[in-house]
Motif scaffolding. Structure first.
Motif: not given
Ligand SMILES: [Zn+2]
Length: 495
Positions: A277-283
């Motif tokens: 769905m979406r890639v996490k860009e760090g916290s």
């Protein structure tokens, strides 16, 4: 390469569960939480985030959080506070969510789960740690119109009725190792909130929402693998299947030398797989800071004691008691206590005079079958009251009616209720327990079936069942089964 090493992997799984509380009003205003209302009718300046308004905490929310905290044997914070979690999304009118950040109301809890072997029905237990539990408000609901899916929709509608509905977020330790364990943990959590009466725990309607964090690592390795989050599961079996799918996907990817990406994936029920769905860009940086409009929360010893007194017997306690005091198997105890109302019904049948074993059998078999085939009916709706079921069981146990007659009467009793004793008397269903009368019937049956008698005496003892069937047929199920069997035995073996 001819000697491929077979690496063994284990999955590390944690769950974040959002549980919607069943309070009458929202967490920080007096708006109703009724979900059947037309869109945007349960709203006010507070939950719509108008400037200058002040939130006031609904005490029931705090009490519910403490109830769960005590039930999971967690540490209840004597001092905690609310924080603002800032982010922008169209369903969040304030542009921040009031939540709890570094001082949650509960920490260090635990939940005992049971794992059933599907073949042997043997039950094993495992304790799952609960990192924290905090209170927060829900966001509004976006409805994407013009298409079934977000992609392709022409416009979006928003309903703020859900904005400000109270939630408890419950975060587990990464103690879970399989899809089955995770699904069982979620079910036990639902049982718990239902027993406590603080939530309906309905997954389909979104009252219980579970997000899964999952990574795999070679057995023996200490460091965690890269974790993936899975969302969008709205049943326990979906949780289990999504995790099982994801474990295989990650192991295969690692085996192929691919890197696991930290991302959020969606479970697609129709295709039985997860998609990115979406890639996490760090916290994410939510810039939390203490909510300036709400005073810190202080919980007194007296308040804790008062709430402790309100706790009912909890699912795990009930299961242990059923095993220890009633002598039931772990599996039966589990089935009987799954729904608290069913457990209370079962207990009332015993109080009404039925034996434990018979009460357990009737509730887990006949009554359960009826409830399963009538999903809109709950045990509290059926006309057969526990004291009447106890009466029916007593009629069988003291030989007044046969088990078959009791089963025949059940459908009517479930719908119309009434006293089984009176019905049995008025319909003339009392068992034939006169030995002479039964002997006469049996003599006739044996005389009518000389071939069967010969075969029986030649060693085909299974034919006893045939004769019993004939007796029941002849008497309309009214023969006292014990007595009939005794007489039949004498006659068959007496040559
Ligand atoms: Zn409101």
């Amino acid at each position: 390469m001819t000697t491929a090493t077979q690496t063994k992997y284990e999955a590390i799984i944690g769950l974040e569960t959002h549980c919607q509380l069943n309070t009458n009003t929202k967490i920080f205003c007096h708006c109703s939480t009724n979900f059947d209302s037309p869109p945007n009718t349960n709203v006010c300046p507070v939950c719509l985030g108008h400037p200058g308004v002040l939130p006031v905490l609904n005490e029931e929310v705090l009490n519910s959080a403490i109830k769960v905290g005590l039930a999971i044997q967690g540490k209840i914070a004597r001092y905690s506070k609310f924080d603002r979690k800032q982010y922008f999304y169209p369903d969040l009118p304030k542009n921040y969510q009031i939540s709890q950040y570094d001082l949650p109301i509960v920490e260090h809890g635990k939940l005992e789960i049971e794992l059933v072997d599907s073949k042997t029905k043997e039950v094993s237990k495992k304790t799952i740690g609960i990192t924290r539990l905090h209170m927060e408000e829900d966001a509004g609901k976006l409805v994407h119109a013009g298409s079934d899916r977000l992609a392709g929709s022409t416009h979006s509608l928003i309903d703020f009725n859900r904005t400000g509905v109270p939630l408890l977020e419950i975060v587990s330790e990464p103690d879970l190792r399989s899809g089955q364990e995770a699904a069982e943990y979620a079910q036990e959590l639902r049982r718990l909130v239902r027993y406590l009466g603080i939530s309906d725990g309905n997954m389909q309607e979104g009252s219980l929402r579970c997000d899964v964090n999952i990574s795999v690592r070679p057995v023996g390795q200490k460091e965690f693998g890269v974790k993936v989050e899975i969302k969008n599961m709205n049943s326990f079996s979906a949780i289990q299947k999504a995790i099982e799918y994801e474990i295989e996907r990650q192991i295969e990817a690692i085996g192929n030398g691919e890197a696991i990406i930290q991302e959020t994936r969606l479970w697609e029920e129709s295709k039985q797989h997860t998609i990115s769905m979406r890639v996490k860009e760090g916290s994410s940086d939510y810039r939390y800071f203490p909510e300036p409009d709400l005073p810190p929360l202080e919980v007194s010893e007296a308040q804790l004691k008062a709430i402790q007194k309100l706790l009912p017997e909890l699912p795990a306690q009930k299961r242990s008691r059923y095993e220890a005091k009633f002598g039931l198997s772990a599996y039966d105890a589990r089935v009987l206590t799954d729904d608290r109302d069913v457990a209370l019904y079962f207990e009332a049948v015993i109080t009404g005079g039925a034996s434990i074993k018979a009460a357990a059998n009737w509730v887990t078999q006949d009554i359960a079958a009826y409830l399963n085939s009538n999903p809109e009916v709950t045990i509290n709706d059926i006309a057969l009251k526990p004291e009447n079921l106890a009466e029916l069981i007593t009629l069988i146990e003291n030989g007044t009616i046969s088990g078959k007659i009791a089963k025949d009467l059940l459908p009517e009793l479930l719908v119309k209720g009434g006293s089984p004793k009176e019905i049995v008397e008025s319909k003339g269903l009392i068992a034939i327990s006169n030995p002479d009368e039964l002997a006469e019937i049996i003599d006739k049956i044996i005389a009518d079936n000389p071939d069967k008698l010969e075969q029986f005496r030649a060693g085909k003892t299974k034919l006893q069942g045939f004769f019993v069937g004939q007796i029941m047929k002849e008497t309309g199920g009214k023969a006292d089964p014990k007595l009939a069997n005794k007489i039949l035995n004498e006659k068959l073996n007496n040559n």
